[in-house]
Write an enzyme that holds these catalytic residues in place. Structure first.
Site, short mmCIF file in Angstrom:
data_model
loop_
_atom_site.label_atom_id
_atom_site.label_comp_id
_atom_site.label_asym_id
_atom_site.label_seq_id
_atom_site.Cartn_x
_atom_site.Cartn_y
_atom_site.Cartn_z
N ASN A 46 -3.24 -6.58 -4.46
CA ASN A 46 -2.12 -7.11 -5.24
C ASN A 46 -1.32 -8.07 -4.35
O ASN A 46 -0.11 -7.92 -4.15
CB ASN A 46 -1.25 -5.96 -5.76
CG ASN A 46 -0.26 -6.43 -6.81
OD1 ASN A 46 -0.43 -7.50 -7.40
ND2 ASN A 46 0.78 -5.67 -7.03
N LEU A 47 -2.02 -9.05 -3.85
CA LEU A 47 -1.50 -9.90 -2.77
C LEU A 47 -0.42 -10.86 -3.25
O LEU A 47 -0.48 -11.37 -4.36
CB LEU A 47 -2.65 -10.70 -2.14
CG LEU A 47 -3.82 -9.85 -1.63
CD1 LEU A 47 -4.90 -10.74 -1.03
CD2 LEU A 47 -3.37 -8.81 -0.60
N HIS A 51 1.62 -11.50 2.11
CA HIS A 51 0.28 -11.29 2.66
C HIS A 51 -0.34 -12.61 3.12
O HIS A 51 -0.96 -12.69 4.17
CB HIS A 51 -0.65 -10.67 1.60
CG HIS A 51 -0.24 -9.31 1.13
ND1 HIS A 51 0.25 -9.08 -0.13
CD2 HIS A 51 -0.25 -8.11 1.76
CE1 HIS A 51 0.53 -7.80 -0.27
NE2 HIS A 51 0.24 -7.18 0.86
N GLN A 75 -1.80 8.19 1.93
CA GLN A 75 -0.43 7.78 2.28
C GLN A 75 0.52 7.88 1.09
O GLN A 75 1.69 7.53 1.21
CB GLN A 75 -0.41 6.38 2.91
CG GLN A 75 -0.72 5.23 1.98
CD GLN A 75 -0.78 3.90 2.73
OE1 GLN A 75 -1.74 3.62 3.44
NE2 GLN A 75 0.23 3.07 2.57
N LYS A 165 8.67 -6.16 6.75
CA LYS A 165 9.37 -5.46 5.67
C LYS A 165 9.18 -3.96 5.84
O LYS A 165 10.10 -3.18 5.70
CB LYS A 165 8.87 -5.89 4.29
CG LYS A 165 9.64 -5.18 3.18
CD LYS A 165 9.15 -5.53 1.81
CE LYS A 165 7.85 -4.87 1.46
NZ LYS A 165 7.92 -3.40 1.32
N ASP A 166 7.95 -3.58 6.18
CA ASP A 166 7.65 -2.18 6.47
C ASP A 166 7.83 -1.96 7.97
O ASP A 166 6.87 -1.74 8.70
CB ASP A 166 6.22 -1.86 6.04
CG ASP A 166 6.02 -2.08 4.56
OD1 ASP A 166 6.57 -1.31 3.76
OD2 ASP A 166 5.35 -3.06 4.19
N GLN A 169 6.69 1.30 9.53
CA GLN A 169 5.22 1.32 9.57
C GLN A 169 4.71 0.50 10.76
O GLN A 169 3.79 0.93 11.47
CB GLN A 169 4.68 0.73 8.27
CG GLN A 169 3.20 0.37 8.31
CD GLN A 169 2.63 -0.03 6.97
OE1 GLN A 169 2.43 0.80 6.13
NE2 GLN A 169 2.37 -1.32 6.77
N MET A 200 9.61 -9.66 -0.71
CA MET A 200 8.40 -9.59 -1.55
C MET A 200 7.68 -8.27 -1.32
O MET A 200 7.55 -7.82 -0.19
CB MET A 200 7.48 -10.76 -1.22
CG MET A 200 8.00 -12.04 -1.76
SD MET A 200 6.73 -13.29 -1.78
CE MET A 200 7.73 -14.69 -2.25
O1 PAF Z 1 1.28 -1.92 4.22
C1 PAF Z 1 0.25 -1.63 3.57
O2 PAF Z 1 -0.17 -2.33 2.66
C2 PAF Z 1 -0.49 -0.34 3.90
O3 PAF Z 1 0.40 0.65 4.29
C3 PAF Z 1 -1.61 -0.51 4.92
C4 PAF Z 1 -1.08 -0.98 6.27
C5 PAF Z 1 -2.62 -1.52 4.41
C6 PAF Z 1 -2.33 0.82 5.16
O4 PAF Z 1 -2.88 1.32 3.98
#
Ligand code: PAF
Length: 298
Positions: A46-47, A51, A75, A165-166, A169, A200
């Site tokens: 879903n880019l 991305h 996750q 944004k993450d 993570q 986004m």
């Molecule tokens: O950020 C994401 O889209 C996901 O957490 C990732 C890093 C692709 C891992 O599934």
């Protein structure tokens, strides 16, 4: 058995798509034999422009680029949006081919979790995984760390790119790579925003029209908090409380609004100058996260 390989088209050459690890290994082995460097961008599909900004930078950093699309079940918590996570594979593939990607890896569950997901080996980053988003999504970061470790081991990149944004993570993944001694550079890329400031995210698609109009408040509140923090770095608790209040009044259900040390997301001391303000808040059925960096100089 020969791996399925699909050719897409692009202006400068052709994008390959592989669906299994054997196909991935064949391409990576060929590239390594040629002495090519590899940049990798993992995604759940879903880019959007965020991305594509990672892919653009990836192309500058290495000779060959790989993007993966895999919606990673482990996750997502119980009752989260795993089943309904938007899938737009054909559109994504066309966009990636147009943006000169070399290799798209689209594994299914059996490729990455051959023994199933219930008793699978997990990668856990202690501490960092349990704060902020981790408090509200207890299994989330071990799910991310596990799948990213699998993807890095198999794509063997020199560099891998992740959006800021993450931000939590990104730090979890840096820890995975450092602690597991992986010879891979992790590059964090700036948040890409809509014109009204909303970060986004694939999950913005869950917002209805009224919610979409309200959504930029999260970034506006972070920016206002950043200004106040620069002026008054000793007022962290008051700034956090005010952020929560503004979001609640704006119709959000905030989970946290927190000032942290950018380096490791620890609670800052008076000596810390590089800070981040991070927020997570529900708006309707969308859980939005965002963050800003603040350099305090007093
Ligand atoms: O950020 C994401 O889209 C996901 O957490 C990732 C890093 C692709 C891992 O599934």
């Amino acid at each position: 058995m020969k791996a399925p390989v699909v050719q897409g088209t692009r202006s400068g050459g052709s994008m390959e798509t592989v669906f299994d690890l054997a196909g991935l290994h064949r391409v990576v082995t060929r590239w390594k034999a040629e002495g090519a460097t590899i940049a990798f961008v993992p995604t759940m599909g879903n880019l959007h422009s965020g991305h594509f900004s990672l892919l653009e930078r990836a192309r500058e950093l290495a000779d060959r680029t790989i993007v993966s699309i895999f919606v990673n079940p482990i996750q997502f918590g119980k009752g989260e949006d795993y089943e309904s996570y938007p899938s737009t594979l054909n559109k994504d593939r066309a966009g990636l081919a147009d943006n000169d990607l070399d290799l798209l890896f689209v594994p299914d569950l059996s490729q990455l979790y051959p023994g199933g997901v219930d008793t699978d080996t997990r990668v856990i980053v202690p501490g960092l995984s349990n704060i902020l988003c981790g408090r509200f999504r207890p299994e989330h970061f071990s799910g991310v760390a596990t799948v990213v470790a699998k993807l890095l081991i198999n794509t063997q990149p020199d560099v891998a790119l992740f959006g800021e944004k993450d931000y939590q993570q990104l730090l979890v993944i840096r820890r995975v790579v450092t602690d597991l001694c992986m010879p891979i550079e992790i590059v964090g890329m700036p948040v890409i925003r809509e014109t009204d400031g909303l970060a986004m995210s694939s999950r913005n698609a869950y917002l209805n029209m009224t919610e979409r109009k309200k959504a930029p408040l999260i970034y506006a509140t972070l920016q206002a908090a950043a200004q106040r923090l620069r002026r008054a770095p000793n007022q962290i608790s008051a700034i956090e409380a005010e952020g929560m209040k503004i979001l609640e009044a704006g119709g959000f259900r905030p989970e946290y609004f927190s000032v942290r040390r950018s380096e490791d997301l620890a609670e800052p001391s008076a000596q810390d100058k590089r800070l981040s303000i991070l927020a997570a808040a529900w708006l309707g059925s969308a859980r939005l996260i965002d963050n800003v960096k603040v350099l305090v100089d007093s």
